[in-house]
Write a protein that holds these residues in place. Structure first.
Motif, PDB file in Angstrom:
ATOM      1  N   VAL A  76      -1.419  -7.825 -14.488  1.00  0.00           N
ATOM      2  CA  VAL A  76      -0.958  -8.004 -13.119  1.00  0.00           C
ATOM      3  C   VAL A  76      -1.168  -6.710 -12.334  1.00  0.00           C
ATOM      4  N   THR A  77      -1.437  -6.873 -11.048  1.00  0.00           N
ATOM      5  CA  THR A  77      -1.572  -5.715 -10.152  1.00  0.00           C
ATOM      6  C   THR A  77      -0.631  -5.882  -8.982  1.00  0.00           C
ATOM      7  N   LEU A  78       0.179  -4.854  -8.752  1.00  0.00           N
ATOM      8  CA  LEU A  78       1.128  -4.865  -7.641  1.00  0.00           C
ATOM      9  C   LEU A  78       0.694  -3.811  -6.626  1.00  0.00           C
ATOM     10  N   SER A  79       0.983  -4.087  -5.356  1.00  0.00           N
ATOM     11  CA  SER A  79       0.529  -3.190  -4.303  1.00  0.00           C
ATOM     12  C   SER A  79       1.693  -2.646  -3.484  1.00  0.00           C
ATOM     13  N   CYS A  80       1.511  -1.430  -2.999  1.00  0.00           N
ATOM     14  CA  CYS A  80       2.534  -0.789  -2.170  1.00  0.00           C
ATOM     15  C   CYS A  80       1.856  -0.006  -1.056  1.00  0.00           C
ATOM     16  N   SER A  81       2.272  -0.267   0.181  1.00  0.00           N
ATOM     17  CA  SER A  81       1.799   0.527   1.311  1.00  0.00           C
ATOM     18  C   SER A  81       2.965   1.357   1.813  1.00  0.00           C
ATOM     19  N   PRO A  82       2.864   2.695   1.704  1.00  0.00           N
ATOM     20  CA  PRO A  82       3.981   3.544   2.115  1.00  0.00           C
ATOM     21  C   PRO A  82       4.071   3.660   3.628  1.00  0.00           C
ATOM     22  N   ILE A  83       5.083   4.357   4.065  1.00  0.00           N
ATOM     23  CA  ILE A  83       5.266   4.626   5.487  1.00  0.00           C
ATOM     24  C   ILE A  83       4.112   5.517   5.958  1.00  0.00           C
ATOM     25  N   SER A  84       3.615   5.225   7.122  1.00  0.00           N
ATOM     26  CA  SER A  84       2.491   5.987   7.658  1.00  0.00           C
ATOM     27  C   SER A  84       2.836   7.472   7.708  1.00  0.00           C
ATOM     28  N   GLY A  85       1.923   8.285   7.148  1.00  0.00           N
ATOM     29  CA  GLY A  85       2.156   9.726   7.129  1.00  0.00           C
ATOM     30  C   GLY A  85       2.742  10.238   5.818  1.00  0.00           C
TER      31      GLY A  85
END
Lengths: 115, 113
Positions: free
Chosen positions: A19-28
């Motif tokens: 399985v692959t999980l994704s995370c997009s952090p807060i810009s910057g």
């Protein structure tokens, strides 16, 4: 400003799959940490990435891996899934405050169920 | 070592004070934190304390730190049903030259009328 986005929110996989999980952090924010949350073990540190480099790793087997891209988005991968991998996987977007404190902003998590 | 310990459950009556306790192991931790997790959500920072302080107050929240005993507590005054959640204590460790947040297992607070 947008918060931390984790996808997918829910996932059901069978034993042996990956399985692959994704995370997009807060810009910057350039640092991302991953945690596994289970009722028995609480919140356990998996790894931390900063500018595409893994800086810290927890005590998890090699089946757990991760990476970070140049836009700071991060993925974690779990191979050969086991029933015990069922958990809530949380991503934190990390920022070092001016006082030296660590400011962690968490996503809602991905709930992984292995059957 | 890296180990943060908390009791798992606490039940209080609405209007009473809640005290959630935590012990940590690394005396070099510079900051200690309390996070709150509501059902279906990630963790949110409630408050934090610098290691050279004994106490910090923030509205209904009071954090007490006993550095000698490595003991941290969170007191919630006038506890309300909306305070029902899991509360996590965390310490800020330096590992490999970088900061790493280590969390306890969480204390589930149940507030009843």
């Amino acid at each position: 400003k947008a918060g931390v986005t984790q996808t997918p929110r829910y996932l059901i996989k069978t034993r042996g799959q990956q399985v692959t999980l994704s995370c997009s952090p807060i810009s910057g924010h350039r640092s991302v940490s991953w945690y596994q949350q289970t009722p028995g073990q609480g919140l356990q540190f998996l790894f931390e990435y900063f500018s595409e480099t893994q800086r810290n790793k927890g005590n998890f087997p090699g089946r757990f891996s991760g990476r970070q891209f140049s836009n700071s988005r991060s993925e974690m991968n779990v191979s050969t899934l086991e029933l015990g991998d069922s958990a809530l996987y949380l991503c934190a977007s990390i920022f070092q405050g001016a006082r030296g404190n660590t400011e962690a902003f968490f996503g809602q998590g991905t709930r992984l169920t292995v059957v | 070592g890296e180990d943060v310990e908390q009791s798992l459950f606490l039940s209080v009556r609405e209007g009473d004070s809640s005290v959630i306790n935590c012990t940590y192991t690394d005396s070099s931790s510079t900051y200690l934190y309390w996070y709150k997790q509501e059902p279906g959500a990630g963790l949110q920072l409630l408050t934090y304390i610098f290691s050279n302080m004994d106490m910090k107050q923030d509205q209904r929240l009071t954090v007490l730190l006993n550095k000698k005993d490595k003991h941290l507590s969170l007191r919630i005054a006038d506890t309300q049903t909306g305070d029902s959640a899991i509360y996590f204590c965390a310490e800020d460790l330096i590992s490999g030259g970088y900061n790493k947040l280590i969390f306890g297992a969480g204390t589930r607070l149940a507030v009843h009328p």
